[in-house]
Scaffold this motif. Structure first.
Motif, PDB file in Angstrom:
ATOM      1  N   SER A  77     -23.472  76.161   8.842  1.00  0.00           N
ATOM      2  CA  SER A  77     -22.458  77.085   8.340  1.00  0.00           C
ATOM      3  C   SER A  77     -21.557  77.494   9.493  1.00  0.00           C
ATOM      4  O   SER A  77     -22.039  77.740  10.608  1.00  0.00           O
ATOM      5  CB  SER A  77     -23.100  78.333   7.731  1.00  0.00           C
ATOM      6  OG  SER A  77     -23.826  78.009   6.571  1.00  0.00           O
ATOM      7  N   GLU A  78     -20.260  77.574   9.233  1.00  0.00           N
ATOM      8  CA  GLU A  78     -19.305  77.972  10.258  1.00  0.00           C
ATOM      9  C   GLU A  78     -19.469  79.462  10.578  1.00  0.00           C
ATOM     10  O   GLU A  78     -19.780  80.270   9.702  1.00  0.00           O
ATOM     11  CB  GLU A  78     -17.872  77.702   9.789  1.00  0.00           C
ATOM     12  CG  GLU A  78     -17.598  76.265   9.373  1.00  0.00           C
ATOM     13  CD  GLU A  78     -17.569  75.304  10.551  1.00  0.00           C
ATOM     14  OE1 GLU A  78     -17.677  75.767  11.709  1.00  0.00           O
ATOM     15  OE2 GLU A  78     -17.437  74.092  10.315  1.00  0.00           O
ATOM     16  N   THR A  79     -19.255  79.821  11.842  1.00  0.00           N
ATOM     17  CA  THR A  79     -19.453  81.214  12.255  1.00  0.00           C
ATOM     18  C   THR A  79     -18.196  81.872  12.800  1.00  0.00           C
ATOM     19  O   THR A  79     -18.214  83.084  13.046  1.00  0.00           O
ATOM     20  CB  THR A  79     -20.541  81.299  13.340  1.00  0.00           C
ATOM     21  OG1 THR A  79     -20.129  80.553  14.494  1.00  0.00           O
ATOM     22  CG2 THR A  79     -21.871  80.758  12.827  1.00  0.00           C
ATOM     23  N   GLY A  87     -18.360  81.246   7.406  1.00  0.00           N
ATOM     24  CA  GLY A  87     -19.147  81.271   6.187  1.00  0.00           C
ATOM     25  C   GLY A  87     -19.141  79.981   5.403  1.00  0.00           C
ATOM     26  O   GLY A  87     -19.986  79.768   4.528  1.00  0.00           O
ATOM     27  N   ARG A  92     -19.675  76.044   4.482  1.00  0.00           N
ATOM     28  CA  ARG A  92     -20.672  75.031   4.803  1.00  0.00           C
ATOM     29  C   ARG A  92     -20.008  73.772   5.372  1.00  0.00           C
ATOM     30  O   ARG A  92     -18.875  73.450   5.037  1.00  0.00           O
ATOM     31  CB  ARG A  92     -21.460  74.658   3.557  1.00  0.00           C
ATOM     32  CG  ARG A  92     -22.269  75.785   2.949  1.00  0.00           C
ATOM     33  CD  ARG A  92     -22.784  75.403   1.565  1.00  0.00           C
ATOM     34  NE  ARG A  92     -21.692  75.290   0.595  1.00  0.00           N
ATOM     35  CZ  ARG A  92     -21.826  74.786  -0.628  1.00  0.00           C
ATOM     36  NH1 ARG A  92     -23.006  74.314  -1.033  1.00  0.00           N
ATOM     37  NH2 ARG A  92     -20.789  74.726  -1.457  1.00  0.00           N
ATOM     38  N   ASP A 113     -17.496  73.404   0.626  1.00  0.00           N
ATOM     39  CA  ASP A 113     -16.760  74.518   0.050  1.00  0.00           C
ATOM     40  C   ASP A 113     -15.288  74.210  -0.171  1.00  0.00           C
ATOM     41  O   ASP A 113     -14.512  75.085  -0.584  1.00  0.00           O
ATOM     42  CB  ASP A 113     -16.927  75.765   0.924  1.00  0.00           C
ATOM     43  CG  ASP A 113     -18.348  76.293   0.848  1.00  0.00           C
ATOM     44  OD1 ASP A 113     -18.886  76.368  -0.273  1.00  0.00           O
ATOM     45  OD2 ASP A 113     -18.931  76.604   1.897  1.00  0.00           O
TER      46      ASP A 113
END
Length: 350
Positions: A32-34, A40, A42, A59
């Motif tokens: 998941s990106e931060t 948020g 994927r 997403d």
């Protein structure tokens, strides 16, 4: 996939004897990106064991983001990045504020092209499906391939209910990405259906030493800007300040499995895009060779149309899907070493 897959020069069975875990050679990673606008969202990364790395964006309709082959980046990335769908706005031309580029951005499923209003419904630029999250139903490494499958539903109350089932396959040890889509109309009424597969090629594969080959039956300009570039639609110039985008429409109807390609001998890299012309009879070529926006779009589509949903409906050019029925599409991205011997030439059969 005939024959046993090869991994770094050995049959897969022999390669397995030399590792404790196949993930040393080929794997699927899910993260998941931060940070930033993608926070948020994927990301699923496929490593083929043949020098190919592919980012999938669950997403964003399970589209394809960054791709590299033997260390060479293939896809163009826009200044927006791959924005999480919560920040995307489906109105007017706001699509441009969340269009991250990538190897594949799906446009549709009921409209693409400029924003328009048809029968009281607003259709935003390039449609809505590209910001709909997928339900991922499979992410698996088999003895032959890495496979990811998902479902993407574009629906509204009292309107369309279109289900996209997508399967992305990367054969083990290969430089190949296979995309198989099925779109089903799950509403009780006919549904207008427009889809365009926006494949975005960037530097260093795209540069002035590369060869573009689009062997279409005929090519035509989208508008006045493209008319000015008709004489050299195939020429890949270096980045040009103030460059105005040009779009050329290529007819591939009745051609079976078509292939278009970008071949860069300086990078020893070639991308071939193949698509089934039974379902995708046309390809739109987006030539945007400006500073920063240095990108070549190769865009198979189910209808050779560039004036939006409303005009297509008004002129009886809008494809439709009957209730309970489906249409299917097949695309292939093949990455390999260069085959070009004469950089800068083209091979259109127009």
């Amino acid at each position: 996939m005939p024959g046993e897959p090869q991994l770094y020069g050995l049959p897969a069975g022999e390669a397995r004897k030399r590792v404790g875990d196949l993930r040393q050679l080929a794997r699927i990673d899910e993260v998941s990106e931060t940070q930033g606008p993608a926070r948020g969202a994927r990301r699923i990364t496929l490593h083929s064991g043949g020098g190919l790395s592919v980012d999938l964006l669950p997403d964003r309709a399970l589209d394809i983001g960054a791709v590299s082959y033997r260390g060479v980046p293939i896809a163009w990335h826009s200044p927006t990045g791959f924005v999480a769908p919560a920040l995307a706005v489906n109105a007017g031309t706001e699509w441009l504020r969340s269009f991250g580029g990538g190897l594949l951005a799906t446009c549709g499923l009921d409209a693409y092209g400029p924003a328009s209003r048809d029968d009281g419904v607003d259709y935003p630029m390039h449609g809505r499906v590209g910001t709909v999250p997928a339900h991922v139903t499979r992410a698996q490494v088999t003895d032959e391939a890495l496979v990811v499958e998902g479902e993407v539903r574009q629906a509204t109350v009292f309107g369309e209910n279109l289900l996209l089932r997508r399967r992305i396959t990367v054969p083990l040890g290969s430089g190949t990405i296979l995309v198989d889509d099925t779109v089903t109309n799950e509403s009780s009424a006919d549904a207008g259906h427009m889809v365009l597969y926006h494949a975005n090629i960037g530097w260093p594969l795209l540069d002035e030493g590369a060869t573009l080959r689009i062997p279409s039956h005929a090519v035509s300009p989208r508008d006045a800007a493209a008319e000015q570039g008709m004489a050299d639609w195939f020429d890949l110039q270096p980045p040009t300040p103030g460059y105005a985008e040009q779009v050329f429409k290529h007819d591939f109807s009745g051609g079976g499995l078509a292939e278009v390609s970008v071949d860069n001998p300086a990078q020893d890299t070639r991308l071939a895009l193949r698509f089934d012309t039974e379902g995708l009879p046309a390809l739109h070529q987006w030539k945007m060779l400006g500073d920063g926006h240095y990108v070549l779009g190769l865009e198979p589509t189910n209808v050779d149309w560039s004036r939006g949903r409303a005009a297509a409906a008004a002129e009886n050019a809008l494809p439709r899907i009957a209730p309970g029925t489906s249409v299917s599409y097949h695309l292939e991205f093949h990455l390999s070493g260069s085959r070009s011997t004469t950089p800068g030439t083209e091979g259109s059969s127009q």
